[in-house]
Design a protein around this motif. Structure first.
Motif, mmCIF file in Angstrom:
data_model
loop_
_atom_site.group_PDB
_atom_site.id
_atom_site.type_symbol
_atom_site.label_atom_id
_atom_site.label_comp_id
_atom_site.label_asym_id
_atom_site.label_seq_id
_atom_site.Cartn_x
_atom_site.Cartn_y
_atom_site.Cartn_z
ATOM 1 N N TYR A 1 0.831 -1.205 0.000
ATOM 2 C CA TYR A 1 0.000 0.000 0.000
ATOM 3 C C TYR A 1 0.867 1.256 0.000
ATOM 4 O O TYR A 1 1.949 1.285 0.604
ATOM 5 C CB TYR A 1 -0.887 0.026 1.240
ATOM 6 C CG TYR A 1 -1.903 -1.083 1.313
ATOM 7 C CD1 TYR A 1 -3.160 -0.955 0.714
ATOM 8 C CD2 TYR A 1 -1.615 -2.267 1.993
ATOM 9 C CE1 TYR A 1 -4.099 -1.975 0.800
ATOM 10 C CE2 TYR A 1 -2.553 -3.293 2.081
ATOM 11 C CZ TYR A 1 -3.780 -3.142 1.481
ATOM 12 O OH TYR A 1 -4.706 -4.152 1.567
ATOM 13 N N VAL A 2 0.357 2.281 -0.645
ATOM 14 C CA VAL A 2 1.032 3.580 -0.628
ATOM 15 C C VAL A 2 0.200 4.536 0.213
ATOM 16 O O VAL A 2 -0.895 4.945 -0.183
ATOM 17 C CB VAL A 2 1.233 4.130 -2.055
ATOM 18 C CG1 VAL A 2 1.908 5.503 -1.984
ATOM 19 C CG2 VAL A 2 2.088 3.165 -2.882
ATOM 20 N N VAL B 1 4.215 7.288 1.145
ATOM 21 C CA VAL B 1 5.054 6.348 1.888
ATOM 22 C C VAL B 1 4.458 4.959 1.702
ATOM 23 O O VAL B 1 3.306 4.723 2.069
ATOM 24 C CB VAL B 1 5.091 6.689 3.396
ATOM 25 C CG1 VAL B 1 5.984 5.704 4.137
ATOM 26 C CG2 VAL B 1 5.561 8.111 3.629
ATOM 27 N N SER B 2 5.220 4.052 1.134
ATOM 28 C CA SER B 2 4.710 2.698 0.935
ATOM 29 C C SER B 2 4.882 1.877 2.201
ATOM 30 O O SER B 2 5.639 2.232 3.110
ATOM 31 C CB SER B 2 5.438 2.016 -0.227
ATOM 32 O OG SER B 2 6.773 1.698 0.151
ATOM 33 N N VAL C 1 1.147 7.555 9.290
ATOM 34 C CA VAL C 1 0.701 7.713 7.906
ATOM 35 C C VAL C 1 -0.803 7.499 7.809
ATOM 36 O O VAL C 1 -1.428 6.877 8.673
ATOM 37 C CB VAL C 1 1.442 6.745 6.963
ATOM 38 C CG1 VAL C 1 2.923 7.065 6.920
ATOM 39 C CG2 VAL C 1 1.212 5.293 7.381
ATOM 40 N N SER C 2 -1.359 8.020 6.732
ATOM 41 C CA SER C 2 -2.799 7.945 6.496
ATOM 42 C C SER C 2 -3.109 6.939 5.391
ATOM 43 O O SER C 2 -2.482 6.947 4.329
ATOM 44 C CB SER C 2 -3.338 9.315 6.086
ATOM 45 O OG SER C 2 -4.659 9.214 5.587
ATOM 46 N N SER C 3 -4.118 6.101 5.656
ATOM 47 C CA SER C 3 -4.575 5.145 4.644
ATOM 48 C C SER C 3 -5.792 5.674 3.892
ATOM 49 O O SER C 3 -6.478 4.918 3.196
ATOM 50 C CB SER C 3 -4.943 3.815 5.318
ATOM 51 O OG SER C 3 -6.114 3.966 6.115
ATOM 52 N N PHE C 4 -6.078 6.957 4.033
ATOM 53 C CA PHE C 4 -7.307 7.563 3.517
ATOM 54 C C PHE C 4 -7.579 7.227 2.051
ATOM 55 O O PHE C 4 -8.712 6.927 1.669
ATOM 56 C CB PHE C 4 -7.233 9.084 3.697
ATOM 57 C CG PHE C 4 -8.470 9.819 3.241
ATOM 58 C CD1 PHE C 4 -9.632 9.785 3.991
ATOM 59 C CD2 PHE C 4 -8.461 10.546 2.052
ATOM 60 C CE1 PHE C 4 -10.772 10.458 3.572
ATOM 61 C CE2 PHE C 4 -9.598 11.223 1.620
ATOM 62 C CZ PHE C 4 -10.749 11.173 2.388
ATOM 63 N N ASP C 5 -6.556 7.266 1.216
ATOM 64 C CA ASP C 5 -6.742 7.030 -0.213
ATOM 65 C C ASP C 5 -6.461 5.582 -0.605
ATOM 66 O O ASP C 5 -6.237 5.289 -1.787
ATOM 67 C CB ASP C 5 -5.834 7.964 -1.020
ATOM 68 C CG ASP C 5 -6.311 9.404 -0.968
ATOM 69 O OD1 ASP C 5 -7.537 9.624 -0.963
ATOM 70 O OD2 ASP C 5 -5.453 10.319 -0.909
ATOM 71 N N THR C 6 -6.455 4.677 0.366
ATOM 72 C CA THR C 6 -6.217 3.264 0.085
ATOM 73 C C THR C 6 -7.389 2.432 0.616
ATOM 74 O O THR C 6 -8.272 2.939 1.296
ATOM 75 C CB THR C 6 -4.919 2.763 0.752
ATOM 76 O OG1 THR C 6 -5.156 2.570 2.157
ATOM 77 C CG2 THR C 6 -3.785 3.764 0.572
ATOM 78 N N GLY D 1 12.002 -8.236 -0.394
ATOM 79 C CA GLY D 1 11.342 -7.022 -0.844
ATOM 80 C C GLY D 1 9.829 -7.063 -0.796
ATOM 81 O O GLY D 1 9.170 -6.098 -1.200
ATOM 82 N N VAL D 2 9.252 -8.161 -0.288
ATOM 83 C CA VAL D 2 7.795 -8.319 -0.233
ATOM 84 C C VAL D 2 7.339 -8.287 1.222
ATOM 85 O O VAL D 2 7.897 -9.003 2.066
ATOM 86 C CB VAL D 2 7.362 -9.645 -0.887
ATOM 87 C CG1 VAL D 2 5.857 -9.822 -0.778
ATOM 88 C CG2 VAL D 2 7.813 -9.696 -2.338
ATOM 89 N N PRO D 3 6.327 -7.457 1.550
ATOM 90 C CA PRO D 3 5.835 -7.423 2.934
ATOM 91 C C PRO D 3 4.836 -8.544 3.199
ATOM 92 O O PRO D 3 3.941 -8.810 2.382
ATOM 93 C CB PRO D 3 5.152 -6.048 3.028
ATOM 94 C CG PRO D 3 4.689 -5.758 1.625
ATOM 95 C CD PRO D 3 5.687 -6.422 0.713
#
Length: 226
Positions: A57-58, A66-67, A142-147, A178-180
């Motif tokens: 997620y970004v 911020v990813s 961070v905000s997840s508002f747009d995700t 590199g993968v969460p």
């Protein structure tokens, strides 16, 4: 959490002699050892959980996008505190705010163990920043508002009437090639594991003084979120 109760209660434990106290304490210690051993078994099971890949997620940060991977920084472990702060709210959840205030004074201790820390909420980042500054926090938030993050992982849920509600909690991630990946998550009273003030209160003779506790007759008890 309820506000501190500064007035000394009338009720108190029964006074006994030293021998009686030592015997009662020994019985209590035996009970607590059982809890410790059970906790060790639960932790062992937790270390054997599988993991699930999570979208990178970004989020919105104060200085731009911020990813999720970015939140790891130079680490491969990440703890994310999901702070309840809905998009239409003007202030953060009091209980979650209390939980953030319970974080270690020296967060560098987490860094020493290779664990990155960040907070995420659904409210727009400008609201988060104002709340962060007002409370003197220096944590990454961070905000997840747009995700779709909050809905995807159940931190925001919709009931049968269409009303949305939020949950507090913690998500534990591992970065692998590199993968969460999500390795564990907890909410509700599962969050108490890292709330030292709650555990300190539990070991006083009055406990947390909250209305759900099983306490002796006459012990002070107040609404949990009063």
């Amino acid at each position: 959490m309820s506000a501190p109760k500064l007035r000394q209660p009338t009720a108190a434990p029964d006074p006994v002699d030293r021998a009686a106290f030592d015997a009662a304490l020994a019985r209590q210690v035996d009970l607590e050892k059982e809890v410790t051993r059970h906790g060790d078994r639960v932790s062992a099971a937790r270390r054997r959980l599988p993991m699930v890949e999570v979208e990178n997620y970004v989020f919105a940060g104060t200085d731009g996008p911020v990813s999720l991977v970015d939140l790891f920084g130079r680490h491969y472990l990440l703890l994310v505190q999901n702070v309840m702060f809905g998009p239409g709210w003007e202030s953060g959840c009091p209980s979650c705010t209390w939980a953030v205030d319970n974080l270690p004074a020296n967060m560098g201790r987490l860094d020493d163990e290779g664990i990155a820390f960040a907070m995420v909420s659904q409210a727009p980042v400008d609201k988060l920043e104002a709340w962060r500054v007002a409370h003197g926090w220096d944590h990454t938030w961070v905000s997840s508002f747009d995700t779709t993050y909050h809905h995807d992982w159940g931190w925001t849920q919709t009931d049968d009437t269409g009303q949305e509600g939020q949950l507090p909690g913690y998500s534990y991630y591992l970065l692998r090639d590199g993968v969460p990946y999500l390795t564990y998550m907890t909410t509700a009273r599962g969050t108490e594991a890292i709330l030292p003030t709650a555990h300190i209160m539990d070991r006083t003779c009055y406990g947390r003084q909250q209305d759900w506790e099983d306490s002796p007759e006459g012990w002070p008890q107040y609404p949990t979120y009063g």
